[in-house]
Motif scaffolding. Structure first.
Motif, short mmCIF file in Angstrom:
data_model
loop_
_atom_site.label_atom_id
_atom_site.label_comp_id
_atom_site.label_asym_id
_atom_site.label_seq_id
_atom_site.Cartn_x
_atom_site.Cartn_y
_atom_site.Cartn_z
N ASP A 166 0.93 3.89 -2.98
CA ASP A 166 0.65 5.31 -2.74
C ASP A 166 1.78 6.19 -3.26
OD1 ASP A 166 -1.70 4.51 -1.50
OD2 ASP A 166 -1.00 4.92 0.55
N LEU A 167 3.01 5.74 -3.03
CA LEU A 167 4.17 6.53 -3.45
C LEU A 167 4.27 6.59 -4.98
CD1 LEU A 167 6.67 8.19 -2.77
CD2 LEU A 167 7.95 6.05 -2.61
N ASN A 221 15.01 8.30 -6.85
CA ASN A 221 14.08 9.19 -6.17
C ASN A 221 14.29 9.07 -4.66
OD1 ASN A 221 11.31 9.47 -4.68
ND2 ASN A 221 11.18 10.73 -6.53
N GLU A 247 12.32 9.79 -2.15
CA GLU A 247 11.20 9.21 -1.40
C GLU A 247 11.14 7.69 -1.57
OE1 GLU A 247 7.41 11.67 -1.08
OE2 GLU A 247 8.38 12.53 -2.87
N LYS A 288 0.84 -1.20 0.00
CA LYS A 288 0.00 0.00 0.00
C LYS A 288 0.88 1.25 0.00
CE LYS A 288 -3.75 2.49 2.28
NZ LYS A 288 -3.35 3.68 1.58
N SER A 289 1.91 1.28 0.84
CA SER A 289 2.82 2.43 0.88
C SER A 289 3.52 2.62 -0.47
CB SER A 289 3.88 2.24 1.97
OG SER A 289 3.28 2.23 3.23
N HIS A 313 1.94 6.27 -7.10
CA HIS A 313 0.83 7.11 -7.58
C HIS A 313 1.18 8.59 -7.39
CE1 HIS A 313 -3.23 8.25 -8.61
NE2 HIS A 313 -3.29 8.97 -7.51
N LYS A 314 1.68 8.93 -6.22
CA LYS A 314 2.06 10.32 -5.92
C LYS A 314 3.15 10.81 -6.89
CE LYS A 314 4.52 13.02 -2.45
NZ LYS A 314 5.31 12.93 -1.22
N LEU A 315 4.12 9.95 -7.17
CA LEU A 315 5.24 10.33 -8.04
C LEU A 315 4.89 10.18 -9.53
CD1 LEU A 315 8.15 8.58 -6.11
CD2 LEU A 315 7.46 11.00 -5.99
N LYS A 316 3.70 9.64 -9.80
CA LYS A 316 3.29 9.38 -11.18
C LYS A 316 4.29 8.48 -11.90
CE LYS A 316 0.57 13.63 -11.77
NZ LYS A 316 0.32 13.94 -10.42
#
Length: 177
Positions: free
Chosen positions: A79-80, A145, A147, A75-76, A82-85
């Motif tokens: 989410d990451l 990256n 993150e 999940k993490s 998705h956030k970073l595209k």
């Protein structure tokens, strides 16, 4: 019970990861994302099977922990990305992980009772060691990256704790037959 299939599964992971290191740039962030998601899914699938099939209460409890923890990591990671595209990109390592996971599931599904428990725990020991090696030698060093790299560093202690837990279970079960 023979566990000769276990080393070959992880030899694929480590050699594919090592090949990536020796390649000009190593795996990309997109490839690392696919490796992370695939590695976690393999362990989630094995854990779900063990939750329902293990004989030992301790093995069932460990399997439930694997499903919970690896689902949270996925999940993490999801989410990451998705956030970073970032779109995870399948690669030789993620494909090898999937194939190895499928082979493991086919092997352990045939087993019952203590033989199943032993095979599942042996797999968890080898699998977590291989994933830690891949994290240390390939995934963390090649993540570009910040993150993504931070997520990999953050989840590493959980993989070590899982390995130690699996080793404890393994030693409490005695030596393989």
């Amino acid at each position: 019970m023979k566990t000769s299939h276990i080393p070959s599964i992880f030899a694929i992971l480590i050699s594919a990861a090592a090949s990536s290191v020796h390649a000009a740039a190593g795996p990309t962030d997109q490839q690392i994302a696919a490796i992370v998601v695939t590695a976690n899914q393999v362990d989630i699938d094995a854990g779900k099977l063990a939750e329902s099939k293990a004989q030992s209460a301790e093995v069932k409890q460990f399997a439930k922990l694997m499903v919970t923890d690896h689902t949270a990591v996925n999940k993490s990671a999801g989410d990451l990305v998705h956030k970073l595209k970032v779109t995870p990109e399948n690669n030789a390592t993620s494909d090898s992980l999937k194939k190895g996971g499928d082979e493991n599931m086919a092997n352990i599904k045939k087993l019952q009772g203590g033989a199943f428990d032993r095979a599942y725990v042996d797999h968890e020991v080898a699998y977590h060691q291989a994933v830690i090696d891949a994290l240390d030698k390939t995934l963390i060093p090649n993540a570009q990256n910040a993150e993504l790299k931070a997520l990999l560093v953050k989840v590493r202690p959980s993989f070590i704790a899982h390995l130690e837990h699996a080793q404890h279970l393994q030693s409490s079960m005695g030596q393989a037959q």
